[in-house]
Design an enzyme around this catalytic site. Structure first.
Site, mmCIF file in Angstrom:
data_model
loop_
_atom_site.group_PDB
_atom_site.id
_atom_site.type_symbol
_atom_site.label_atom_id
_atom_site.label_comp_id
_atom_site.label_asym_id
_atom_site.label_seq_id
_atom_site.Cartn_x
_atom_site.Cartn_y
_atom_site.Cartn_z
ATOM 1 N N GLU A 68 9.964 5.553 -6.249
ATOM 2 C CA GLU A 68 8.620 5.165 -6.154
ATOM 3 C C GLU A 68 7.639 6.207 -7.177
ATOM 4 O OE1 GLU A 68 4.940 3.699 -3.691
ATOM 5 O OE2 GLU A 68 7.316 3.630 -2.760
ATOM 6 N N GLU A 72 -2.596 5.847 -6.700
ATOM 7 C CA GLU A 72 -3.422 5.144 -5.542
ATOM 8 C C GLU A 72 -4.838 5.629 -5.601
ATOM 9 O OE1 GLU A 72 -0.010 4.609 -2.074
ATOM 10 O OE2 GLU A 72 -0.544 6.858 -2.884
#
Length: 603
Positions: A68, A72
């Site tokens: 991943e 964010e």
């Protein structure tokens, strides 16, 4: 726990998780196809709400080792963007990146490049951070491009939640992908990437994108298709309650809290509010107090009220009326009363046992919120055994407590210039290159690539002093950003700076008589600061004596104005030669009186 949940984003599987319906509804859009090495780019505006986040990331959902790559944006921070790679075993490699803008108030372009040798993140076309360590070789699986908004269950990471924040929206203008084609590309670093496609979100291209319909542990909301909206050339992700789905704001702003600072009161709202209404003085009432001005602050969620006749020793109530939000069809609030939080100004030097309880002259660590004068944001504590010896200090107890993974430390101070001392010890690692981090003060990088073990070794007290930190908004902000592993802090000392060339904090009311305060530091090595207070302007003289009563240093300080004053004495004699270690006495005085103190010089 943050590491496990920042990985999240949708640490989810291809299939929905069968659980009872949750109280909140979020949104996710993901590609149908998975992609390998390339440049992934988005233009977006996140949602400014504490307790939630908006994202742009890639994730391998086909089983096997975890792969991943994240970008964010947490709604709690107005000047921070979070980068992360997550590899097998859900191992996170997290970086909080300081930015010079509020990512919730306008669109910005974010990108990351994924290659066999590195992952690099970009903001508005400029590389901000790069990872090249061994874990990059573990990112080998094809990954889908994803975007979502959600409410994590972990307040230490994302902050405290309030339902007043709903609904919340994150806006996405476009997304693009360029494949990694070294030596044969047309974009990205060294033109090593070839453009494949760009989606302007003029409509929902169902051949490329699908809407999420799942949830996962640690996520307080379900992803529902209704909360992915395509409108006016934007893709909008919505966080809502179940009975108000989609891009539909029916809720008026709410005055969350109000706080006193000097003669000003700051009132914080649940969402961004309209400026014209926010700055109408008649919309605010504090019984018995005149409000002379109302100013909407840069975060667009706070209003500063200038007052006259406010007695800080009394309890006051603020009534807020007719606050209006910025929805397409504006919502206007009814009158709401909130108690005004009193300030309890810190005294200097402020010494904090970061990660620990009150210890001698060091105050206890605490979490930052509107009720306190200082505190941390994010991170976790660790304590070491009482028999662990820390070299190069007498404050072993302070260095045995730590806060790791710290993102911000904030302190409310009068506007002015401050000297900040960071106290740190490497108690975890026994080799260089295992922990490296940066420290920003008031958005300016002050410590770059700090490797505690390399600079000091293991179990050794190490101090970094930021000589001049200028504060203009009443809050001193320290921002910690990992380069490798988590930042760490054991203690913090804050005091007014001297000879900084920047206007010092506003002095307290003049004292009624002359007062000599304890010098700091004491014991000292090199220099110590002697503070004193004057009721009226006066010519002052300083003298320093050895144990035999001989004058070793003297200086006419000239006429000093009333108020709190400070003189920094270097440990030298009158001719400028260094003094030996030992005990000395000092006398400071004038016509208002004189006083003496004891000094311990340690070399």
């Amino acid at each position: 726990m943050k590491i496990a949940w920042s990985i999240s984003l949708c640490a989810v599987l291809c299939c929905p998780v069968l659980v009872a319906a949750k109280n909140y509804k979020g949104a996710e859009l993901r590609t149908r196809e998975a992609y390998s090495y390339g440049r992934f780019e988005v233009r977006m505006q996140a949602a400014q709400r504490e307790g939630m986040l908006a994202s742009f990331f890639t994730y391998h959902d086909g089983g096997g080792p975890w792969n991943e790559i994240d970008l964010e944006i947490l709604g709690r921070y107005s000047d921070d963007v979070q980068f992360n790679t997550i590899t097998a075993g859900q191992n996170s490699h997290l970086r909080h990146q300081a930015v010079s803008f509020n990512p919730h108030l306008d669109f910005h372009t974010y990108a990351f490049e994924w290659t066999p040798a590195y992952v690099a993140w970009f903001i508005d076309g400029v590389e901000a951070y790069r990872q090249t360590e061994a874990h990059i070789a573990m990112l080998v699986s094809e990954q889908k491009i994803m975007m979502n908004v959600w409410k994590p269950a972990f307040t230490n990471w994302v902050g405290s939640w309030s339902d007043d924040a709903l609904p919340a929206f994150a806006y996405y203008d476009w997304v693009s992908y360029a494949a990694y084609t070294p030596g044969a590309g047309d974009t990205g670093t060294d033109n090593n990437f070839s453009r494949q496609w760009k989606d302007d979100f003029d409509f929902w291209d169902q051949t490329r994108w699908e809407k999420g319909t799942h949830t996962f542990n640690g996520n307080d909301c379900d992803f529902v298709p209704e909360n992915v909206v395509f409108r006016d050339g934007l893709m909008i992700l919505c966080l809502t309650v179940p009975d108000n789905l989609g891009y539909d704001d029916r809720n008026p702003p709410v005055a969350r809290w109000a706080r006193l600072s000097g003669n000003n009161v700051t009132v914080r709202f649940s969402e961004e509010i309209a400026q014209t209404v926010a700055e109408q003085r008649s919309n605010y009432v504090i019984p018995g107090v005149a409000i002379s001005a109302a100013q909407l602050l840069p975060d667009q969620m706070s209003v500063l009220l200038a007052t006259a006749g406010l007695d800080s020793s009394l309890t006051h109530t603020l009534v807020v009326m007719r606050a209006r939000d910025r929805a397409a069809t504006p919502n206007t609030s009814a009158a709401r009363a909130v108690s005004v939080i009193k300030e309890a100004p810190v005294t200097f030097p402020l010494q904090i046992n970061v990660g620990g309880a009150q210890q001698d002259d060091f105050s206890a660590d605490q979490q930052w919120h509107e009720q306190v004068e200082y505190g941390f944001q994010d991170g976790s504590t660790k304590s070491w055994p009482a028999d662990l010896e820390i070299a190069n200090t007498d404050d072993d107890a302070i260095y045995r407590n730590e806060r790791g993974g710290l993102v911000f430390y904030r302190v409310r101070v009068p506007n002015g210039s401050y000297r900040v001392t960071l106290m740190m010890a490497e108690n975890n690692f026994t080799a260089a290159g295992m922990r490296v981090f940066d420290v920003f003060a008031e958005s300016k990088m002050m410590v770059d690539d700090l490797d505690l073990f390399q600079e000091a070794g293991a179990h050794v007290a190490h101090v970094k002093t930021l000589e001049v930190v200028a504060v203009t908004d009443g809050i001193l902000d320290l921002h910690f950003a990992a380069v490798i592993k988590d930042p760490v802090l054991n203690g913090l000392v804050i005091e007014p700076a001297t000879a900084s060339g920047i206007r010092a904090p506003a002095p307290a009311p003049a004292p009624r008589q002359f007062h000599l305060a304890q010098c700091f530091p004491n014991p000292f090595n090199g220099a110590t600061r002697i503070r004193y207070e004057l009721a009226a302007a006066e010519r002052m003289q300083l003298r320093v004596f050895d144990l035999l009563g001989n004058v070793v240093f003297q200086k006419d300080l000239g006429v000093q104005p009333a108020g709190t004053r400070e003189f920094t004495w270097q440990a030298v004699d009158t001719s400028g030669l260094p003094l030996r270690s030992g005990v000395y006495f000092y006398s400071l005085g004038g016509t208002q009186g004189s006083a003496a103190g004891k000094l311990l010089l340690v070399k």
